[in-house]
Motif scaffolding. Structure first.
Motif, short mmCIF file in Angstrom:
data_model
loop_
_atom_site.label_atom_id
_atom_site.label_comp_id
_atom_site.label_asym_id
_atom_site.label_seq_id
_atom_site.Cartn_x
_atom_site.Cartn_y
_atom_site.Cartn_z
N PHE A 1 0.86 -1.17 0.00
CA PHE A 1 0.00 0.00 0.00
C PHE A 1 0.90 1.23 0.00
N LEU A 2 0.74 2.09 -0.99
CA LEU A 2 1.63 3.23 -1.13
C LEU A 2 1.39 4.27 -0.06
N GLY A 3 0.16 4.32 0.45
CA GLY A 3 -0.12 5.18 1.60
C GLY A 3 -0.20 6.64 1.24
N ALA A 4 -0.21 7.45 2.26
CA ALA A 4 -0.31 8.89 2.07
C ALA A 4 0.32 9.61 3.24
N LYS A 5 1.00 10.69 2.94
CA LYS A 5 1.59 11.49 4.00
C LYS A 5 0.48 12.27 4.71
N GLY A 6 0.69 12.56 5.96
CA GLY A 6 -0.25 13.37 6.69
C GLY A 6 -1.35 12.60 7.37
N LEU A 7 -1.34 11.25 7.27
CA LEU A 7 -2.34 10.45 7.95
C LEU A 7 -1.98 10.30 9.41
N PRO A 8 -2.96 10.04 10.27
CA PRO A 8 -2.64 9.81 11.69
C PRO A 8 -1.67 8.66 11.83
N ALA A 9 -0.86 8.71 12.86
CA ALA A 9 0.18 7.69 13.04
C ALA A 9 -0.42 6.30 13.18
N ASN A 10 -1.66 6.22 13.67
CA ASN A 10 -2.25 4.91 13.92
C ASN A 10 -3.24 4.52 12.83
N TRP A 11 -3.18 5.16 11.65
CA TRP A 11 -4.20 4.90 10.64
C TRP A 11 -4.21 3.43 10.26
N LEU A 12 -3.08 2.75 10.38
CA LEU A 12 -3.02 1.33 10.06
C LEU A 12 -2.20 0.61 11.12
N ARG A 13 -2.80 -0.38 11.74
CA ARG A 13 -2.06 -1.20 12.69
C ARG A 13 -1.98 -2.59 12.11
N GLY A 14 -0.85 -2.93 11.60
CA GLY A 14 -0.70 -4.22 10.96
C GLY A 14 0.23 -5.12 11.74
N PRO A 15 0.42 -6.35 11.24
CA PRO A 15 1.26 -7.30 11.94
C PRO A 15 2.71 -6.87 12.01
N LEU A 16 3.13 -5.94 11.14
CA LEU A 16 4.50 -5.46 11.21
C LEU A 16 4.70 -4.47 12.34
N GLU A 17 3.58 -3.96 12.90
CA GLU A 17 3.68 -2.93 13.93
C GLU A 17 3.22 -3.42 15.30
N GLU A 18 2.05 -4.04 15.36
CA GLU A 18 1.50 -4.42 16.65
C GLU A 18 0.83 -5.78 16.54
N LYS A 19 0.80 -6.51 17.64
CA LYS A 19 0.16 -7.81 17.66
C LYS A 19 -0.70 -7.90 18.90
N ASN A 20 -1.58 -8.90 18.88
CA ASN A 20 -2.43 -9.16 20.05
C ASN A 20 -3.17 -7.92 20.51
N MET A 21 -3.96 -7.38 19.60
CA MET A 21 -4.75 -6.20 19.90
C MET A 21 -6.01 -6.60 20.67
N LYS A 22 -6.69 -5.59 21.19
CA LYS A 22 -7.90 -5.82 21.98
C LYS A 22 -9.07 -5.11 21.31
N ALA A 23 -10.18 -5.84 21.12
CA ALA A 23 -11.36 -5.25 20.49
C ALA A 23 -12.60 -5.53 21.32
N LEU A 24 -13.51 -4.57 21.32
CA LEU A 24 -14.82 -4.74 21.92
C LEU A 24 -15.85 -4.80 20.81
N VAL A 25 -16.68 -5.84 20.83
CA VAL A 25 -17.76 -6.00 19.86
C VAL A 25 -19.08 -5.82 20.60
N LEU A 26 -19.88 -4.86 20.16
CA LEU A 26 -21.17 -4.58 20.80
C LEU A 26 -22.30 -5.06 19.90
N SER A 27 -23.11 -5.98 20.38
CA SER A 27 -24.32 -6.39 19.69
C SER A 27 -25.47 -5.58 20.29
N SER A 28 -26.06 -4.68 19.50
CA SER A 28 -27.03 -3.75 20.05
C SER A 28 -28.48 -4.15 19.79
N SER A 29 -28.69 -5.28 19.14
CA SER A 29 -30.05 -5.72 18.88
C SER A 29 -30.68 -6.33 20.12
N PRO A 30 -31.98 -6.10 20.35
CA PRO A 30 -32.65 -6.79 21.45
C PRO A 30 -32.79 -8.28 21.19
#
Length: 275
Positions: A40-69
């Motif tokens: 991905f050629l990317g773009a200058k000026g993007l936030p530092a965290n615009w992409l978190r890939g396996p080359l940068e970080e591992k074992n991330m934490k996510a919250l999944v919200l199911s909002s349906s009754p």
């Protein structure tokens, strides 16, 4: 410049939710796939965290919200598959159901806030927001389309955040910092299939991403009415949701500004070592 190693799969359609390597400018044979690297050629000026890939970080934490009754409804099915995909990729995924902890709407904080500055609504939202949402690197919300908007529970989830980032809450400065710079995803189910059926949901979510300086990674949309209909959707949103979870922290996601410096081409394929 960030590189993604992997196969380049042939496809005859362009789906923005497809894998990054589905849109390479060439279609190599199976024998050549191991010798290709998609960059991905990317773009200058993007936030530092615009992409978190396996080359940068591992074992991330996510919250999944199911909002349906409906705990076993179509959007809940998509939420479960996304959570499973996150775990497939080695990430920590916590799935919560809005009906378990969200029992009230936002009130007038000037009237109901406790004397110590805390929110006086005692229904479980505080714990989910402070202990699960804020520490998460990513947040995925699942909702059915109700009256061409999100579920009341999802809207209330966002509304109730105000209790904790408002200046009248003692820890608001810390809350604001921890709300920013997350990766966000959305799963939607609807009976109707016309293209704009989810426009209001998407607009609100995109505006939340902008407001919180976060990255809106993408959307999974499944069609169905009765429970489990999304499993019969020929577009396979269930499979797409699982894949979305696996790739949630590695997918390219951009939201340019008028002054963003970026290259003329988005993708390039270069030879790398392989069999």
């Amino acid at each position: 410049m960030t590189a993604f190693a992997g196969s380049v799969a042939a496809t005859t359609r362009f789906d923005p939710l497809d894998r990054l390597d589905d849109h390479a400018p060439i279609r190599p044979s199976n024998a050549n796939r191991s010798r290709l690297r998609l960059t991905f050629l990317g773009a200058k000026g993007l936030p530092a965290n615009w992409l978190r890939g396996p080359l940068e970080e591992k074992n991330m934490k996510a919250l999944v919200l199911s909002s349906s009754p409906r705990r076993d409804g179509n959007s809940a099915i998509l939420a479960g598959e996304i959570a499973a995909g996150l775990r497939d990729a080695g990430h920590e995924a916590d799935i919560v159901f809005a009906d378990d902890f969200l029992k009230d709407f936002l009130r007038d904080c000037r009237k109901c806030r406790a004397s110590d500055g805390n929110c006086s609504i005692d229904d479980g939202f505080r714990s989910v927001f402070l202990d699960k949402f804020l520490p998460a690197d990513g947040f995925i919300a699942a909702t059915p389309v109700y009256w061409y908007g999100p579920s009341a529970q999802l809207k209330a989830f966002f509304d109730r955040m105000f209790c904790y980032y408002a200046a009248s809450y003692p820890g608001s400065a810390d809350v604001i910092e921890r709300m920013k710079n997350k990766r966000l995803g959305l799963a939607i189910s609807s009976e109707e299939t016309f293209p704009m059926v989810s426009a209001a949901v998407l607009t609100q979510f995109q505006e939340y991403a902008r407001y919180s300086r976060s990255t809106f990674v993408g959307v999974i949309h499944g069609f169905g009415n009765s429970r489990g209909d999304v499993r019969r959707d020929p577009g396979d949103p269930v499979g797409a949701a699982r894949r979305f979870g696996r790739e949630f922290f590695t997918r390219a996601a951009t939201d340019y500004h008028i002054d963003t410096v970026r290259p003329a081409r988005m993708w390039t394929v270069a030879e790398v070592g392989g069999d």
